[in-house]
Design a protein around this motif. Sequence first.
Motif, mmCIF file in Angstrom:
data_model
loop_
_atom_site.group_PDB
_atom_site.id
_atom_site.type_symbol
_atom_site.label_atom_id
_atom_site.label_comp_id
_atom_site.label_asym_id
_atom_site.label_seq_id
_atom_site.Cartn_x
_atom_site.Cartn_y
_atom_site.Cartn_z
ATOM 1 N N LEU A 11 0.371 -8.066 1.131
ATOM 2 C CA LEU A 11 1.259 -6.982 1.530
ATOM 3 C C LEU A 11 2.614 -7.107 0.848
ATOM 4 O O LEU A 11 3.586 -6.491 1.260
ATOM 5 C CB LEU A 11 1.425 -6.976 3.063
ATOM 6 C CG LEU A 11 0.128 -6.798 3.868
ATOM 7 C CD1 LEU A 11 0.409 -6.889 5.359
ATOM 8 C CD2 LEU A 11 -0.548 -5.476 3.525
ATOM 9 N N ASP A 12 2.657 -7.921 -0.202
ATOM 10 C CA ASP A 12 3.894 -8.135 -0.955
ATOM 11 C C ASP A 12 3.963 -7.114 -2.089
ATOM 12 O O ASP A 12 3.727 -7.422 -3.254
ATOM 13 C CB ASP A 12 3.930 -9.565 -1.507
ATOM 14 C CG ASP A 12 5.283 -9.906 -2.123
ATOM 15 O OD1 ASP A 12 6.265 -9.217 -1.791
ATOM 16 O OD2 ASP A 12 5.333 -10.845 -2.936
ATOM 17 N N GLU A 19 4.524 -3.537 7.501
ATOM 18 C CA GLU A 19 3.476 -4.525 7.762
ATOM 19 C C GLU A 19 2.864 -4.373 9.149
ATOM 20 O O GLU A 19 1.687 -4.699 9.345
ATOM 21 C CB GLU A 19 4.031 -5.944 7.596
ATOM 22 C CG GLU A 19 4.340 -6.314 6.158
ATOM 23 C CD GLU A 19 4.690 -7.785 6.000
ATOM 24 O OE1 GLU A 19 4.548 -8.535 6.984
ATOM 25 O OE2 GLU A 19 5.088 -8.172 4.888
ATOM 26 N N GLN A 20 3.649 -3.870 10.120
ATOM 27 C CA GLN A 20 3.112 -3.722 11.472
ATOM 28 C C GLN A 20 1.927 -2.762 11.519
ATOM 29 O O GLN A 20 1.093 -2.841 12.429
ATOM 30 C CB GLN A 20 4.206 -3.290 12.453
ATOM 31 C CG GLN A 20 4.933 -1.991 12.106
ATOM 32 C CD GLN A 20 6.198 -2.204 11.308
ATOM 33 O OE1 GLN A 20 6.189 -2.899 10.300
ATOM 34 N NE2 GLN A 20 7.291 -1.590 11.727
ATOM 35 N N ARG A 21 1.835 -1.858 10.546
ATOM 36 C CA ARG A 21 0.706 -0.927 10.492
ATOM 37 C C ARG A 21 -0.620 -1.659 10.254
ATOM 38 O O ARG A 21 -1.686 -1.164 10.638
ATOM 39 C CB ARG A 21 0.961 0.110 9.380
ATOM 40 C CG ARG A 21 -0.169 1.098 9.101
ATOM 41 C CD ARG A 21 -0.530 1.941 10.313
ATOM 42 N NE ARG A 21 0.572 2.744 10.800
ATOM 43 C CZ ARG A 21 0.786 4.016 10.463
ATOM 44 N NH1 ARG A 21 -0.023 4.620 9.610
ATOM 45 N NH2 ARG A 21 1.806 4.675 10.974
ATOM 46 N N LEU A 50 1.571 3.891 -4.311
ATOM 47 C CA LEU A 50 3.023 3.864 -4.462
ATOM 48 C C LEU A 50 3.461 2.641 -5.273
ATOM 49 O O LEU A 50 4.355 2.733 -6.125
ATOM 50 C CB LEU A 50 3.685 3.858 -3.082
ATOM 51 C CG LEU A 50 5.202 3.694 -3.016
ATOM 52 C CD1 LEU A 50 5.924 4.699 -3.899
ATOM 53 C CD2 LEU A 50 5.688 3.809 -1.570
ATOM 54 N N ALA A 51 2.822 1.501 -5.042
ATOM 55 C CA ALA A 51 3.152 0.287 -5.789
ATOM 56 C C ALA A 51 2.951 0.487 -7.285
ATOM 57 O O ALA A 51 3.747 0.009 -8.103
ATOM 58 C CB ALA A 51 2.305 -0.882 -5.285
ATOM 59 N N ARG A 54 13.435 -4.522 3.642
ATOM 60 C CA ARG A 54 12.778 -5.413 2.665
ATOM 61 C C ARG A 54 13.459 -5.382 1.302
ATOM 62 O O ARG A 54 13.318 -6.324 0.519
ATOM 63 C CB ARG A 54 11.287 -5.056 2.533
ATOM 64 C CG ARG A 54 11.027 -3.760 1.789
ATOM 65 C CD ARG A 54 9.563 -3.364 1.829
ATOM 66 N NE ARG A 54 8.691 -4.338 1.188
ATOM 67 C CZ ARG A 54 8.399 -4.360 -0.102
ATOM 68 N NH1 ARG A 54 8.962 -3.473 -0.921
ATOM 69 N NH2 ARG A 54 7.573 -5.251 -0.601
ATOM 70 N N GLU A 55 14.178 -4.295 0.990
ATOM 71 C CA GLU A 55 14.894 -4.218 -0.275
ATOM 72 C C GLU A 55 16.224 -4.978 -0.229
ATOM 73 O O GLU A 55 16.872 -5.150 -1.254
ATOM 74 C CB GLU A 55 15.161 -2.753 -0.651
ATOM 75 C CG GLU A 55 13.916 -1.949 -0.996
ATOM 76 C CD GLU A 55 13.353 -2.276 -2.375
ATOM 77 O OE1 GLU A 55 14.063 -2.925 -3.180
ATOM 78 O OE2 GLU A 55 12.203 -1.885 -2.659
#
Length: 334
Positions: free
Chosen positions: A15-16, A175-177, A220-221, A322-323
């Motif tokens: 998830l990174d 991440e909670q998703r 998106l990544a 996170r940014e």
Amino acid sequence: MTHSVPQETESQFSLDFPYALGKPEWSGILKAANADFVVQEIFPESFSNEGEHHYVLVEKDGENSHWVARLLAEYCNVDVSAVGLAGLKDRYAVTQQWFSVQLPGQAKMDWSGFNSPNYKILKAARHHKKLRRGDHLGNRFIIVIRDIDKNAAQADLEQRLSAIKYQGVPNYFGEQRFGISGENLVQAQAWFQDGKRIKNRKQKSFVLSAARSYLFNVMLAKRVVLSNWQQAIPGDVLDSDYPSGPMWGRGRLASQDDALLLEQALVEEYSVWCDALEHQGLKQERRPLVLMPANLSWRWQDDALELSFQLPPGQFATAVLRELFNYRELNRHG
């Protein structure tokens, strides 16, 4: 060479996802106390003041939204299906959100006996329809990050905050998703690839949502790596003036040209997952690639940084955090 399933098949899913501003080097503590993470639901409050649905604005401290809904149902002696809410709020936080309770034939309701040290009713009203998911306008966040090395971090953090205020951040699902250690994705893989069906209806819904969200994050990544997540490329479908990505389901992709080629490559790479989501009856939808926090502001409190901003429904404050930080939450139990 393409892959029919995600590469992280046997163990924890990664998830990174890539960062727009580069991976931050600064650390900090999130949710040192519930009061360090405040969420206030933005709601139109245009009530008809008639009808059988009683609306209450509840402030809760360290309580789960579903738990409060059950408490309201018990207090009113109705089934929990009679209770409506616009969205789920963080448990380890101080949050304010509206609930509705359907009480046919009851014009007035005495709420004075409901309050406790962990939750209380701030406002009450009546309306002619049940509160549904997504009926709110968004959420206002006031978040404090503690234990920051201010002398070393201040200049870089304020530069990052200025960039976020101007260009936004990638609109990743948080991440909670995906459940603890990506467990919902592991279950999705076992279901889609190995046929291990999920009997619990609620868990099945969580797993489908997680799988769909993961595919969006992967798409998106790819755009973040290509540095075109903010700018429309030929064939992009715009959503709120920003490029969008697919939330997978039945139906043709709405994109064309270069954008369609990118999204079709995702289909080839994750064909098993895409097929499974289609067979579950989910419909093809779109989601903006850019999250633009409204009214973003910040102020320092010694070694802590307080952030304030607003987000539309369905967008995650952690996408902003996170940014800025390699943050960690204090361990919670219960």
